[in-house]
Design a protein around this motif. Structure first.
Motif, PDB file in Angstrom:
ATOM      1  N   HIS A   1      65.478 109.585  80.986  1.00 17.98           N
ATOM      2  CA  HIS A   1      64.526 109.159  81.999  1.00 17.98           C
ATOM      3  C   HIS A   1      64.471 110.149  83.160  1.00 17.98           C
ATOM      4  CE1 HIS A   1      64.594 105.285  79.883  1.00 17.98           C
ATOM      5  NE2 HIS A   1      63.453 105.049  80.495  1.00 17.98           N
ATOM      6  N   GLY A   2      65.569 110.861  83.408  1.00 16.46           N
ATOM      7  CA  GLY A   2      65.562 111.840  84.485  1.00 16.46           C
ATOM      8  C   GLY A   2      64.636 113.002  84.200  1.00 16.46           C
ATOM      9  N   GLY A   3      64.711 113.561  82.977  1.00 17.58           N
ATOM     10  CA  GLY A   3      63.857 114.678  82.617  1.00 17.58           C
ATOM     11  C   GLY A   3      62.397 114.310  82.578  1.00 17.58           C
ATOM     12  N   TYR A   4      62.100 113.027  82.353  1.00 16.08           N
ATOM     13  CA  TYR A   4      60.720 112.560  82.324  1.00 16.08           C
ATOM     14  C   TYR A   4      60.086 112.618  83.705  1.00 16.08           C
ATOM     15  CZ  TYR A   4      56.822 109.277  81.803  1.00 16.08           C
ATOM     16  OH  TYR A   4      55.582 108.692  81.805  1.00 16.08           O
ATOM     17  N   GLY A   5      60.902 112.533  84.758  1.00 17.11           N
ATOM     18  CA  GLY A   5      60.344 112.516  86.092  1.00 17.11           C
ATOM     19  C   GLY A   5      61.221 113.169  87.135  1.00 17.11           C
ATOM     20  N   PRO A   6      62.231 112.436  87.644  1.00 16.34           N
ATOM     21  CA  PRO A   6      62.924 112.865  88.860  1.00 16.34           C
ATOM     22  C   PRO A   6      63.605 114.218  88.813  1.00 16.34           C
ATOM     23  CG  PRO A   6      63.807 110.779  88.011  1.00 16.34           C
ATOM     24  CD  PRO A   6      62.658 111.143  87.159  1.00 16.34           C
ATOM     25  N   VAL A   7      64.107 114.642  87.656  1.00 14.58           N
ATOM     26  CA  VAL A   7      64.752 115.952  87.587  1.00 14.58           C
ATOM     27  C   VAL A   7      63.761 117.053  87.979  1.00 14.58           C
ATOM     28  CG1 VAL A   7      65.763 117.632  85.998  1.00 14.58           C
ATOM     29  CG2 VAL A   7      66.501 115.261  85.930  1.00 14.58           C
ATOM     30  N   LYS A   8      62.479 116.817  87.726  1.00 15.60           N
ATOM     31  CA  LYS A   8      61.449 117.785  88.101  1.00 15.60           C
ATOM     32  C   LYS A   8      60.801 117.422  89.432  1.00 15.60           C
ATOM     33  CE  LYS A   8      60.172 118.591  83.227  1.00 15.60           C
ATOM     34  NZ  LYS A   8      60.639 117.365  82.567  1.00 15.60           N
ATOM     35  N   VAL A   9      60.354 116.183  89.566  1.00 20.93           N
ATOM     36  CA  VAL A   9      59.458 115.871  90.694  1.00 20.93           C
ATOM     37  C   VAL A   9      60.184 115.780  92.032  1.00 20.93           C
ATOM     38  CG1 VAL A   9      57.859 114.693  89.139  1.00 20.93           C
ATOM     39  CG2 VAL A   9      59.549 113.337  90.408  1.00 20.93           C
ATOM     40  N   ILE A  10      61.489 115.518  92.041  1.00 24.43           N
ATOM     41  CA  ILE A  10      62.201 115.510  93.323  1.00 24.43           C
ATOM     42  C   ILE A  10      62.294 116.922  93.902  1.00 24.43           C
ATOM     43  CG2 ILE A  10      64.398 115.016  94.461  1.00 24.43           C
ATOM     44  CD1 ILE A  10      64.684 112.591  92.617  1.00 24.43           C
ATOM     45  N   PRO A  11      62.702 117.940  93.131  1.00 22.34           N
ATOM     46  CA  PRO A  11      62.630 119.299  93.685  1.00 22.34           C
ATOM     47  C   PRO A  11      61.203 119.702  94.073  1.00 22.34           C
ATOM     48  CG  PRO A  11      64.038 119.271  91.748  1.00 22.34           C
ATOM     49  CD  PRO A  11      63.375 117.928  91.815  1.00 22.34           C
ATOM     50  N   TRP A  12      60.208 119.264  93.287  1.00 23.73           N
ATOM     51  CA  TRP A  12      58.827 119.571  93.660  1.00 23.73           C
ATOM     52  C   TRP A  12      58.479 118.963  95.023  1.00 23.73           C
ATOM     53  CZ3 TRP A  12      56.012 118.052  88.451  1.00 23.73           C
ATOM     54  CH2 TRP A  12      56.392 118.949  87.455  1.00 23.73           C
ATOM     55  N   ALA A  13      58.903 117.721  95.234  1.00 28.87           N
ATOM     56  CA  ALA A  13      58.595 117.065  96.506  1.00 28.87           C
ATOM     57  C   ALA A  13      59.249 117.798  97.673  1.00 28.87           C
ATOM     58  CB  ALA A  13      59.057 115.609  96.465  1.00 28.87           C
ATOM     59  N   PHE A  14      60.511 118.153  97.522  1.00 28.67           N
ATOM     60  CA  PHE A  14      61.213 118.857  98.599  1.00 28.67           C
ATOM     61  C   PHE A  14      60.592 120.237  98.840  1.00 28.67           C
ATOM     62  CE2 PHE A  14      63.979 115.406  98.371  1.00 28.67           C
ATOM     63  CZ  PHE A  14      65.036 115.505  99.267  1.00 28.67           C
TER      64      PHE A  14
ATOM     65  N   PRO B   1      77.939 119.045  99.930  1.00 25.25           N
ATOM     66  CA  PRO B   1      77.912 120.135  98.940  1.00 25.25           C
ATOM     67  C   PRO B   1      77.590 119.670  97.531  1.00 25.25           C
ATOM     68  CG  PRO B   1      79.792 120.384 100.396  1.00 25.25           C
ATOM     69  CD  PRO B   1      79.196 119.044 100.711  1.00 25.25           C
ATOM     70  N   THR B   2      77.834 118.395  97.242  1.00 22.50           N
ATOM     71  CA  THR B   2      77.521 117.884  95.904  1.00 22.50           C
ATOM     72  C   THR B   2      76.311 116.969  95.930  1.00 22.50           C
ATOM     73  OG1 THR B   2      79.141 116.099  96.204  1.00 22.50           O
ATOM     74  CG2 THR B   2      79.886 118.088  95.068  1.00 22.50           C
ATOM     75  N   MET B   3      75.465 117.090  96.947  1.00 22.55           N
ATOM     76  CA  MET B   3      74.212 116.344  96.963  1.00 22.55           C
ATOM     77  C   MET B   3      73.413 116.640  95.698  1.00 22.55           C
ATOM     78  SD  MET B   3      70.662 116.616  97.745  1.00 22.55           S
ATOM     79  CE  MET B   3      70.242 117.853  98.971  1.00 22.55           C
ATOM     80  N   TYR B   4      72.658 115.674  95.243  1.00 24.89           N
ATOM     81  CA  TYR B   4      71.960 115.767  93.961  1.00 24.89           C
ATOM     82  C   TYR B   4      71.292 117.114  93.727  1.00 24.89           C
ATOM     83  CZ  TYR B   4      68.236 115.009  90.562  1.00 24.89           C
ATOM     84  OH  TYR B   4      67.383 115.140  89.502  1.00 24.89           O
ATOM     85  N   LEU B   5      70.459 117.549  94.638  1.00 27.83           N
ATOM     86  CA  LEU B   5      69.721 118.788  94.426  1.00 27.83           C
ATOM     87  C   LEU B   5      70.639 120.003  94.388  1.00 27.83           C
ATOM     88  CD1 LEU B   5      66.653 118.062  96.706  1.00 27.83           C
ATOM     89  CD2 LEU B   5      66.618 118.324  94.229  1.00 27.83           C
ATOM     90  N   LYS B   6      71.700 119.990  95.182  1.00 27.58           N
ATOM     91  CA  LYS B   6      72.603 121.136  95.238  1.00 27.58           C
ATOM     92  C   LYS B   6      73.438 121.266  93.964  1.00 27.58           C
ATOM     93  CE  LYS B   6      73.049 120.971 100.271  1.00 27.58           C
ATOM     94  NZ  LYS B   6      73.967 120.818 101.424  1.00 27.58           N
ATOM     95  N   GLU B   7      73.751 120.149  93.343  1.00 22.76           N
ATOM     96  CA  GLU B   7      74.630 120.170  92.175  1.00 22.76           C
ATOM     97  C   GLU B   7      73.862 120.036  90.870  1.00 22.76           C
ATOM     98  OE1 GLU B   7      79.099 118.374  91.526  1.00 22.76           O
ATOM     99  OE2 GLU B   7      77.490 116.922  91.759  1.00 22.76           O
ATOM    100  N   MET B   8      72.561 119.814  90.948  1.00 24.81           N
ATOM    101  CA  MET B   8      71.771 119.509  89.766  1.00 24.81           C
ATOM    102  C   MET B   8      71.788 120.638  88.748  1.00 24.81           C
ATOM    103  SD  MET B   8      67.820 118.239  89.564  1.00 24.81           S
ATOM    104  CE  MET B   8      67.062 119.833  89.789  1.00 24.81           C
ATOM    105  N   ASN B   9      71.671 121.888  89.197  1.00 23.55           N
ATOM    106  CA  ASN B   9      71.666 122.987  88.239  1.00 23.55           C
ATOM    107  C   ASN B   9      72.998 123.100  87.515  1.00 23.55           C
ATOM    108  OD1 ASN B   9      70.417 125.373  87.016  1.00 23.55           O
ATOM    109  ND2 ASN B   9      72.012 126.490  88.121  1.00 23.55           N
ATOM    110  N   ARG B  10      74.102 122.809  88.217  1.00 20.11           N
ATOM    111  CA  ARG B  10      75.415 122.812  87.549  1.00 20.11           C
ATOM    112  C   ARG B  10      75.410 121.799  86.404  1.00 20.11           C
ATOM    113  NH1 ARG B  10      79.866 126.392  88.984  1.00 20.11           N
ATOM    114  NH2 ARG B  10      79.253 127.304  90.979  1.00 20.11           N
ATOM    115  N   TRP B  11      74.865 120.624  86.676  1.00 22.17           N
ATOM    116  CA  TRP B  11      74.833 119.591  85.636  1.00 22.17           C
ATOM    117  C   TRP B  11      73.995 120.048  84.450  1.00 22.17           C
ATOM    118  CZ3 TRP B  11      70.449 115.757  85.340  1.00 22.17           C
ATOM    119  CH2 TRP B  11      70.609 114.896  84.256  1.00 22.17           C
TER     120      TRP B  11
END
Length: 823
Positions: A244-257, A274-284
């Motif tokens: 469900h993340g790849g369907y929306g938020p993994v993309k659209v949250i960085p787009w919004a910011f 330092p481990t906020m979602y956007l900062k750590e997302m690429n590591r995940w």
């Protein structure tokens, strides 16, 4: 504390101002650079050639491809709008044709309106907003109002208010942010597409001016104060998985910011921990990719795919992340124009040429990482090697209603999958079997009177291909239970440590199960690297009654072979054996054979050390690959749904049944990974048992030896010894993440720092001062100070905090948590 500081830093009210158009992803100041990219060659020049080709088709045909499709963004419309800006900057006298074509297709503007949702347009209001912003200068005041008055109504979509309401959703629910196609399906609050509408229309003289400002004020006040605290807690793993993340938020949250950043100049990517979602997302995302095929792992409801080019360039630019840049550059345009909707317009705009692409191995990433918010542990034998071993172990809270009940579950891959979950891609809405815990590698305790939710879908759902999920002895079924704002505790990682020799995790899973049948259940997961690789899994299970059967489940894609002569129960499908010497099987791509990058296959050997008197059953093959729990009479059939035949294909499972009669049991398993040609498992012997410890001694064919012992009671504990001599090393009893950042300065990758590394740094620094691996002191650029800092560390050995968490700290004479001048 963080929320308080943020509150002081960003006061309530309209403390922002909007730049001139264009302002979404593109600004006027960026146009000269985009023109240079367009006229140049290389990756970005190639991207623009694709963009312009799509734009030229729009001008020639005066149509948008599949504008009525609800599952695809009208990328060609965006290409035409972007080409207008770029060609104008290039001095093309025909640039206006691109904008005119877009406006001509829009016609009277009804295509942009909510009233025309199911006719032409399919509600692509997020994409319409971007295009409106990009062709803004081409429109007359009357056109801006005509189109804007139609588009502005979307600010009231679903919520009936031009503000963030979290109506039937929370911050960590995909529909709150909206889908990646930026339109109406699975879109409730639709924060991202509405933000684009508000940013595009604000100041344009439309009837929705006050609604635009109201939404922007809501965004400005609520994201930093309400949302980011949850992003900090959740960390880089999206709560609903990559499915469900790849369907929306993994993309659209960085787009919004990013849209907010370019429109206002406020870079909210830098807010949070330092481990906020956007900062750590690429590591995940990177840790989630399995070496043998680079597909993201099938965790929760993930289908394995990932469109990295749509967000990686943004993360690379905002965080100067060389690995995100590498992923962005790896995007293959070869499928265009068949996949016209994947035209890399985002990469063309947001790519930062100043960030040099590097692989995780080149950056010295540690080979394991605990994502503390989600309780996910990822580990591997090496980076940048398709033949590497990879594994996952997880236990954490349920942040979202879609989260499946899989605490304590693990996966293992090498040259294909060795351990996976049950197959298919069933949805939580109707496939109750795949949405339940029996599909995962867990321990079940079967209470014949236990009451479970989600046993039978509605008749309509069943008729459409749904499945039942009868009593399965597993975890409390929390999918869709409670409210969107609820965070449900169900299991937690209690200990973690990563070293070059091993990665160790322990989890308390007691809260995941019904307290009427379980008083304690823990799992310890130890990955041993070396000449031969082993996974040692220890489960402590205490039931409330001694007559509740206990099973240990393992799902595997290839048919296993039980050593010896097992008893045939169902020909070709079900076989059992009492305390077999071992079980073995080969790795398998699980239906993804077209994407395999590795060579050959790996072989797994599994030995059950405890309990001593077990019955091991292998069950599977067509017609038996989605079987119910063996102790539930009503579940003795195959639970096949309409999506069960999709990848991954996992037709087999092992069931290890403990002898009945004891409330407390221990499962101790050793899983060895070897070569395809191996015919026997390494020697595994039980260490002398006592009331306090349970353990094994593993001896390889070449004489290598490792001993592991686990505590039978109390908090999960244990110890390990390599080589058969000397003292045991205690296993971690708390979470220690100091080992997961890698060893900065280890240029020759030998796992230690030496004079040779300093010499290499000095020589390489002459050629490439920008190489990130040379930046030892962390100031962003190589200089002679990095060499002297490295030498200082080598000589003093106590000056730095384990190199910001270097796994080799102990061998260098440092103790965990030692303070000093950490880079």
């Amino acid at each position: 504390m963080f929320t308080l500081l943020l509150f002081l830093a960003i006061p309530l009210g309209a403390q922002y101002s909007l730049g001139e158009h264009p302002r979404l992803f593109v600004t006027r100041d960026m146009l000269p650079e985009l023109a240079e990219r367009a006229r140049g060659g290389g990756m970005l020049g190639g991207d623009y050639a694709m963009i312009k080709a799509e734009a030229d088709r729009v001008v020639a045909e005066k149509t948008f491809r599949m504008i009525n499709s609800v599952w695809h963004r009208p990328t060609d419309m965006l290409c035409a709008s972007l080409a207008y800006l770029v060609e104008r900057e290039l001095g093309n006298p025909q640039a206006g044709l691109y904008a005119e074509a877009v406006k001509e297709i829009w016609g009277d503007g009804s295509q942009l309106s909510r009233s025309d949702l199911n006719s032409s347009g399919s509600g692509h209001f997020g994409s319409y907003a971007i295009a409106y912003d990009w062709i803004y200068d081409s429109m007359t005041a009357a056109e801006r109002k005509k189109f804007g008055d139609q588009l502005g109504g979307w600010l009231l979509w679903y919520t009936d208010a031009a503000e963030i309401t979290l109506r039937f959703g929370g911050w960590l629910f995909n529909q709150t942010w909206g889908p990646s196609h930026l339109n109406t399906p699975n879109c409730r609050d639709g924060i991202t597409p509405k933000l684009f509408v508000a940013l595009a229309l604000a100041g344009a003289g439309t009837a929705y001016e006050s609604d635009c400002r109201r939404f922007l004020d809501s965004w400005y006040n609520r994201i930093p104060l309400d949302c980011l605290s949850l992003f900090n807690r959740m960390g880089g793993v999206w709560a609903e998985s990559m499915g469900h993340g790849g369907y929306g938020p993994v993309k659209v949250i960085p787009w919004a910011f990013e849209g907010w950043r370019t429109a206002t100049g406020q870079d909210w990517f830098q807010l949070g921990s330092p481990t906020m979602y956007l900062k750590e997302m690429n590591r995940w995302i990177v840790h989630l990719r399995v070496p043998f095929n680079n597909i993201t792992a099938y965790i929760d409801d993930n289908s394995g795919g990932w469109d990295m080019e749509q967000v990686a360039p943004i993360l690379a630019a905002r965080y100067s992340d060389p690995v995100a840049c590498k992923l962005s550059e790896e995007y293959d345009r070869g499928s265009w124009p068949e996949k016209w909707f994947s035209t890399p317009w985002i990469r063309f705009i947001t790519h930062d040429p100043g960030v040099r692409a590097r692989t995780p191995g080149e950056m010295g990433w540690a080979r394991a990482r605990l994502f503390t918010g989600a309780g996910h542990v990822y580990m591997r034998s090496a980076w940048d090697d398709p033949d590497a071993t990879w594994a996952f172990f997880g236990a954490g809270p349920a942040y979202a209603l879609h989260s499946r009940d899989d605490e304590g579950h693990f996966l293992i891959a090498k040259k294909g999958w060795l351990v996976l979950r049950a197959g298919g891609q069933g949805h939580n809405d109707d496939d109750y079997y795949i949405g339940g815990s029996l599909a995962y590698n867990i321990v079940t305790v079967f209470d014949p009177l236990e009451l479970f939710d989600r046993q039978t879908p509605s008749p309509e759902r069943l008729a459409q291909g749904g499945t039942k999920n009868e009593r399965d002895g597993g975890m409390i079924r929390r999918v869709y239970a409670g409210g969107h704002q609820d965070i449900k505790e169900r299991g937690q990682i209690t200990a973690y440590k990563h070293t070059p020799q091993y990665t160790y995790s322990a989890a308390d899973l007691t809260q995941a199960y019904n307290s009427s049948k379980i008083s304690e259940i823990t799992r310890q997961f130890l990955y041993l690297r070396g000449e031969r690789e082993f996974f040692v899994i220890f489960d402590r299970v205490e039931a409330t009654r001694s007559d509740y059967p206990k099973h240990w489940f393992l799902h595997i894609p290839g048919e296993p072979r039980i050593a010896g002569t097992p008893t045939e129960l169902v020909a070709g499908h079900v076989y059992s054996s009492e305390a077999p010497e071992y079980v073995t099987w080969l790795s398998d791509p699980a239906g993804t054979g077209d994407y395999v990058l590795s060579s050959g296959r790996a072989r797994a050997f599994l030995k059950t050390v405890l309990p001593r008197s077990t019955v091991t059953t292998k069950r599977g093959g067509e017609g038996h690959d989605f079987w119910g729990h063996p102790d539930e009479p009503t579940a003795q059939y195959n639970h096949v749904g309409r999506s069960s035949n999709q990848t991954p294909v996992v037709p087999w499972r092992l069931e290890v049944r403990a002898p009945t009669g004891s409330q407390r049991d221990y499962f101790l398993h050793v899983l060895e990974i070897g070569d395809e040609s191996d015919t026997a498992m390494s020697a595994v012997a039980t260490l002398e048992e006592d009331t306090l410890l349970a353990g094994v001694r593993i001896t390889t064919a070449s004489g290598g030896q490792v001993e592991v012992q686990f505590g039978r009671h109390g908090a999960p504990s244990g110890r390990v010894r390599f080589g058969g001599a000397g003292s045991f090393e205690p296993l971690q009893t708390e979470i220690d993440t100091t080992g997961q950042l890698g060893l900065r300065g280890d240029l020759d990758r030998d796992g230690r720092l030496s004079i040779l590394d300093a010499v290499s740094m000095l020589v390489r620094g002459v050629r490439d001062r920008a190489a990130p691996e040379l930046d030892f002191n962390g100031d962003g650029l190589y200089s002679p100070a990095d060499v002297t800092g490295l030498l200082d560390y080598i000589m003093e050995r106590r000056s730095f905090t384990a190199l910001a968490g270097a796994p080799e700290a102990v061998s260098l004479g440092l103790s965990p948590g030692q303070t000093g001048r950490a880079p």
